[in-house]
Design a protein around this motif. Structure first.
Motif, PDB file in Angstrom:
ATOM      1  N   ILE A 184      38.148  26.760  45.015  1.00  0.00           N
ATOM      2  CA  ILE A 184      37.662  27.932  45.751  1.00  0.00           C
ATOM      3  C   ILE A 184      36.326  27.590  46.383  1.00  0.00           C
ATOM      4  O   ILE A 184      35.471  26.956  45.748  1.00  0.00           O
ATOM      5  CB  ILE A 184      37.520  29.135  44.786  1.00  0.00           C
ATOM      6  CG1 ILE A 184      38.890  29.641  44.339  1.00  0.00           C
ATOM      7  CG2 ILE A 184      36.719  30.257  45.430  1.00  0.00           C
ATOM      8  CD1 ILE A 184      38.810  30.734  43.280  1.00  0.00           C
ATOM      9  N   HIS A 236      45.460  26.996  35.923  1.00  0.00           N
ATOM     10  CA  HIS A 236      45.141  28.231  35.200  1.00  0.00           C
ATOM     11  C   HIS A 236      45.894  28.365  33.881  1.00  0.00           C
ATOM     12  O   HIS A 236      45.543  29.207  33.068  1.00  0.00           O
ATOM     13  CB  HIS A 236      45.454  29.452  36.082  1.00  0.00           C
ATOM     14  CG  HIS A 236      44.712  29.434  37.374  1.00  0.00           C
ATOM     15  ND1 HIS A 236      45.240  28.883  38.517  1.00  0.00           N
ATOM     16  CD2 HIS A 236      43.470  29.856  37.698  1.00  0.00           C
ATOM     17  CE1 HIS A 236      44.351  28.977  39.492  1.00  0.00           C
ATOM     18  NE2 HIS A 236      43.273  29.561  39.039  1.00  0.00           N
ATOM     19  N   HIS A 282      41.297  23.028  39.894  1.00  0.00           N
ATOM     20  CA  HIS A 282      41.680  23.417  38.532  1.00  0.00           C
ATOM     21  C   HIS A 282      43.051  24.073  38.524  1.00  0.00           C
ATOM     22  O   HIS A 282      43.546  24.533  39.552  1.00  0.00           O
ATOM     23  CB  HIS A 282      40.634  24.370  37.942  1.00  0.00           C
ATOM     24  CG  HIS A 282      40.480  25.654  38.709  1.00  0.00           C
ATOM     25  ND1 HIS A 282      39.664  25.750  39.805  1.00  0.00           N
ATOM     26  CD2 HIS A 282      41.021  26.886  38.550  1.00  0.00           C
ATOM     27  CE1 HIS A 282      39.701  26.995  40.286  1.00  0.00           C
ATOM     28  NE2 HIS A 282      40.536  27.701  39.540  1.00  0.00           N
ATOM     29  N   HIS A 300      44.197  24.544  42.551  1.00  0.00           N
ATOM     30  CA  HIS A 300      43.419  24.953  43.718  1.00  0.00           C
ATOM     31  C   HIS A 300      41.933  24.789  43.446  1.00  0.00           C
ATOM     32  O   HIS A 300      41.514  24.594  42.298  1.00  0.00           O
ATOM     33  CB  HIS A 300      43.758  26.396  44.156  1.00  0.00           C
ATOM     34  CG  HIS A 300      43.077  27.468  43.360  1.00  0.00           C
ATOM     35  ND1 HIS A 300      42.736  28.703  43.901  1.00  0.00           N
ATOM     36  CD2 HIS A 300      42.652  27.519  42.075  1.00  0.00           C
ATOM     37  CE1 HIS A 300      42.161  29.442  42.982  1.00  0.00           C
ATOM     38  NE2 HIS A 300      42.099  28.767  41.866  1.00  0.00           N
TER      39      HIS A 300
HETATM   40 FE   FE2 Z   1      41.381  29.594  40.045  1.00  0.00          FE
END
Ligand code: FE2
Length: 209
Positions: A159, A103, A101, A157
């Motif tokens: 996570i 931001h 995604h 990025h």
């Molecule tokens: Fe993020």
């Protein structure tokens, strides 16, 4: 304000440390702008805040209970005028991961506990219909205590957590205001839009009279 904060002996010290860091970060953003060097300087200032480890315990910022639907919980600990410069503690338990995604604002993640693997991507060849291409891996960094990553608004990025972790998440604009963040839907192989984040615990200190 959550009840646990009423009995927290470090509340005032934490509020002062956070206020000092956020003042510095506001100056860094104004002086350096939304640039790679600027967000990395902001990351380094947030790393300095992590050195006050005793101010940010898991007792004060607990992760969701075992078996809960959500694996992580966000606590808002600072937010500036116009909902800018929003700082959160993210406390998580167990394994979890996010899709790739962006931001739409600059973003910094700095670690307290655990290991948060950040995988970075660039856009691949444009889609035949002219839309942006799918994500192409271009690097990885594991956020641990005292380390962090800094991203510009268009950086991509994902996570990946494999156990309990606690991190700072800092954004140029508050999460509930981010209405156009895109994520890569691997099944459909298209970019979709995240709904704004809604489950955020209020943990800012009470403002006195
Ligand atoms: Fe993020």
């Amino acid at each position: 304000m959550v009840d646990t904060f009423v009995h927290d002996p470090h509340a005032e010290e934490r509020a002062a440390a956070v206020r000092s860091a956020m003042n510095d970060i506001g100056v860094l953003e104004a002086d350096m702008g939304v640039t790679r060097a600027g967000v990395e300087a902001i990351r380094d200032r947030l790393v300095a805040l992590v050195s006050h480890r005793h101010l940010f315990s898991r007792q004060v910022f607990p992760a969701p209970e075992p078996g809960a639907r959500q694996r992580s919980r966000l606590y808002r600990i600072s937010q500036g005028a116009g909902d800018r410069l929003a700082l959160y503690v993210n406390s998580s338990e167990g394994a979890s991961s996010t899709p790739v995604h962006d931001h739409t604002t600059w973003a910094v993640v700095v670690g307290f506990d655990g290991r948060e693997v950040n995988r970075f991507f660039t856009h691949g060849e444009p889609h035949p219909d002219g839309g942006p291409g799918g994500p192409v891996p271009c690097g990885e960094f594991t956020v641990e205590r005292g380390t962090g990553v800094a991203m510009l608004p268009d950086d991509l990025h994902s996570i990946h957590l494999d156990g309990a972790a606690m991190n700072f998440h800092l954004y140029g604009l508050a999460l509930e205001r981010l209405t156009g963040r895109r994520y890569w839907h691997e099944g459909d192989r298209v970019w979709k839009v995240f709904p704004p984040h809604s489950d955020i615990r209020e943990a800012r200190p009470l403002v006195g009279p």
